[in-house]
Design an enzyme around this catalytic site. Structure first.
Site, PDB file in Angstrom:
ATOM      1  N   PHE A   1       7.500 -12.286  -3.403  1.00 32.49           N
ATOM      2  CA  PHE A   1       6.779 -11.484  -2.394  1.00 32.49           C
ATOM      3  C   PHE A   1       8.168 -11.013  -1.442  1.00 32.49           C
ATOM      4  O   PHE A   1       8.694 -11.569  -0.702  1.00 32.49           O
ATOM      5  CB  PHE A   1       5.682 -12.272  -1.505  1.00 32.49           C
ATOM      6  CG  PHE A   1       4.883 -11.410  -0.722  1.00 32.49           C
ATOM      7  CD1 PHE A   1       3.781 -11.054  -1.414  1.00 32.49           C
ATOM      8  CD2 PHE A   1       5.064 -11.298   0.608  1.00 32.49           C
ATOM      9  CE1 PHE A   1       2.950 -10.125  -0.533  1.00 32.49           C
ATOM     10  CE2 PHE A   1       4.201 -10.500   1.394  1.00 32.49           C
ATOM     11  CZ  PHE A   1       2.980  -9.888   0.802  1.00 32.49           C
TER      12      PHE A   1
ATOM     13  N   ARG B   1       7.319  -5.677   9.144  1.00 31.89           N
ATOM     14  CA  ARG B   1       7.196  -4.520   8.670  1.00 31.89           C
ATOM     15  C   ARG B   1       8.463  -3.743   9.358  1.00 31.89           C
ATOM     16  O   ARG B   1       8.898  -2.961   8.622  1.00 31.89           O
ATOM     17  CB  ARG B   1       5.930  -3.710   9.179  1.00 31.89           C
ATOM     18  CG  ARG B   1       4.681  -3.787   8.695  1.00 31.89           C
ATOM     19  CD  ARG B   1       3.743  -2.668   9.115  1.00 31.89           C
ATOM     20  NE  ARG B   1       2.395  -3.191   8.978  1.00 31.89           N
ATOM     21  CZ  ARG B   1       1.692  -3.032   7.596  1.00 31.89           C
ATOM     22  NH1 ARG B   1       2.550  -2.752   6.938  1.00 31.89           N
ATOM     23  NH2 ARG B   1       0.499  -3.352   7.413  1.00 31.89           N
TER      24      ARG B   1
ATOM     25  N   ASP C   1       1.968  -3.504  -7.514  1.00 33.21           N
ATOM     26  CA  ASP C   1       2.004  -4.866  -7.784  1.00 33.21           C
ATOM     27  C   ASP C   1       1.095  -4.992  -8.947  1.00 33.21           C
ATOM     28  O   ASP C   1       1.430  -4.886 -10.240  1.00 33.21           O
ATOM     29  CB  ASP C   1       1.615  -5.759  -6.580  1.00 33.21           C
ATOM     30  CG  ASP C   1       1.702  -7.129  -6.846  1.00 33.21           C
ATOM     31  OD1 ASP C   1       2.604  -7.719  -7.353  1.00 33.21           O
ATOM     32  OD2 ASP C   1       0.498  -7.700  -6.109  1.00 33.21           O
TER      33      ASP C   1
ATOM     34  N   GLU D   1       3.578   5.411  -2.708  1.00 33.06           N
ATOM     35  CA  GLU D   1       3.096   3.835  -2.271  1.00 33.06           C
ATOM     36  C   GLU D   1       4.334   3.074  -2.038  1.00 33.06           C
ATOM     37  O   GLU D   1       5.673   3.353  -2.334  1.00 33.06           O
ATOM     38  CB  GLU D   1       2.664   3.428  -3.731  1.00 33.06           C
ATOM     39  CG  GLU D   1       1.474   2.348  -3.697  1.00 33.06           C
ATOM     40  CD  GLU D   1       0.771   1.743  -2.605  1.00 33.06           C
ATOM     41  OE1 GLU D   1       1.490   1.614  -1.427  1.00 33.06           O
ATOM     42  OE2 GLU D   1      -0.147   1.129  -2.948  1.00 33.06           O
ATOM     43  N   ASP D   2       4.513   1.864  -1.543  1.00 32.84           N
ATOM     44  CA  ASP D   2       5.418   1.035  -1.099  1.00 32.84           C
ATOM     45  C   ASP D   2       5.767   0.186  -2.295  1.00 32.84           C
ATOM     46  O   ASP D   2       7.152   0.129  -2.581  1.00 32.84           O
ATOM     47  CB  ASP D   2       5.439   0.094   0.252  1.00 32.84           C
ATOM     48  CG  ASP D   2       3.906  -0.526   0.234  1.00 32.84           C
ATOM     49  OD1 ASP D   2       2.891  -0.036  -0.564  1.00 32.84           O
ATOM     50  OD2 ASP D   2       3.444  -1.338   1.160  1.00 32.84           O
TER      51      ASP D   2
END
Ligand code: IMP
Length: 195
Positions: free
Chosen positions: A161, A174, A112, A108-109
């Site tokens: 964020f 990205r 959260d 996963e990046d």
């Protein structure tokens, strides 16, 4: 080159960098080594959550030569807010039935609220995975809503964020090579200076 040209010739707004491409590369290599140590001799089933985890997934996959990296899409976000609902779609001919009896590594990046990884873990377990290890480049512990197990974390970050290194804001940024903090004021000032 005048000051004005120097300031505006950048392709991206000068967001604050949290981790450079080099930091990310080094940490990803460490995580891969730890992962390999934790896994047995049997090759794991590598699954990345696209699109965000692609650059991280490539780095980890390099530590498992010859291993296929499967893609799943998990949708839970609009703009900068989680919607709470998670829709999981395997891509590129990947069939979730393939995880049965395998040691799965879920890449996963960023974790959260934890909802995405929780939903994926449950789905992989339901398809008979022998084990599921979650490896994430970033984690925002302060944002957690679901108490999900995350096995390896590259960097813990505060509630900000972030974009870059695969992570986007509505499909933008990205391709930034570093991980930076999104700031609408910086973006706006940059756009005005470019106009
Ligand atoms: P969770 O389900 O709330 O844990 O969210 C996981 C997903 O939300 C990640 O895979 C990202 O796609 C997205 N996400 C969460 N925080 C950020 C962020 O700071 N930047 C970009 N994407 C994020």
């Amino acid at each position: 080159m005048t000051d004005r040209t120097a300031a505006t010739s950048r392709r991206f707004p000068p967001f604050r960098t949290l981790f450079s491409g080099v930091d990310i590369l080094r940490r990803s290599m460490e995580l891969t080594r730890q992962l390999k140590d934790a896994l047995g001799d049997e090759p794991p089933c590598l699954v990345q959550v696209v699109e965000g985890a692609r650059p991280f997934g490539r780095l980890v996959q390099a530590g498992f030569p010859g291993q296929v990296l499967h893609d799943v899409r998990a949708r839970s976000y609009e703009g900068t807010e989680s919607t709470g609902e998670v829709t999981i779609t395997p891509l590129g001919g990947f069939d979730l039935a393939e995880v049965a009896g395998r040691d799965v590594v879920l890449l996963e990046d960023i974790v959260d609220t934890g909802r995405t990884v929780d939903a994926l873990r449950r789905r992989l377990d339901a398809h008979g995975a022998r084990s599921v290890r979650v490896v994430t480049l970033l984690s925002k512990p302060a944002r957690r809503v679901v108490d999900v197990a995350v096995d390896l974390v590259g960097f813990e970050i505060p509630d900000e964020f972030v974009i870059g290194f695969g992570m986007d804001l509505d499909q933008r940024y990205r391709e930034l090579p570093d991980i930076v903090v999104y700031d609408p004021e910086v973006e706006c000032a940059f756009a005005s200076a470019e106009a």
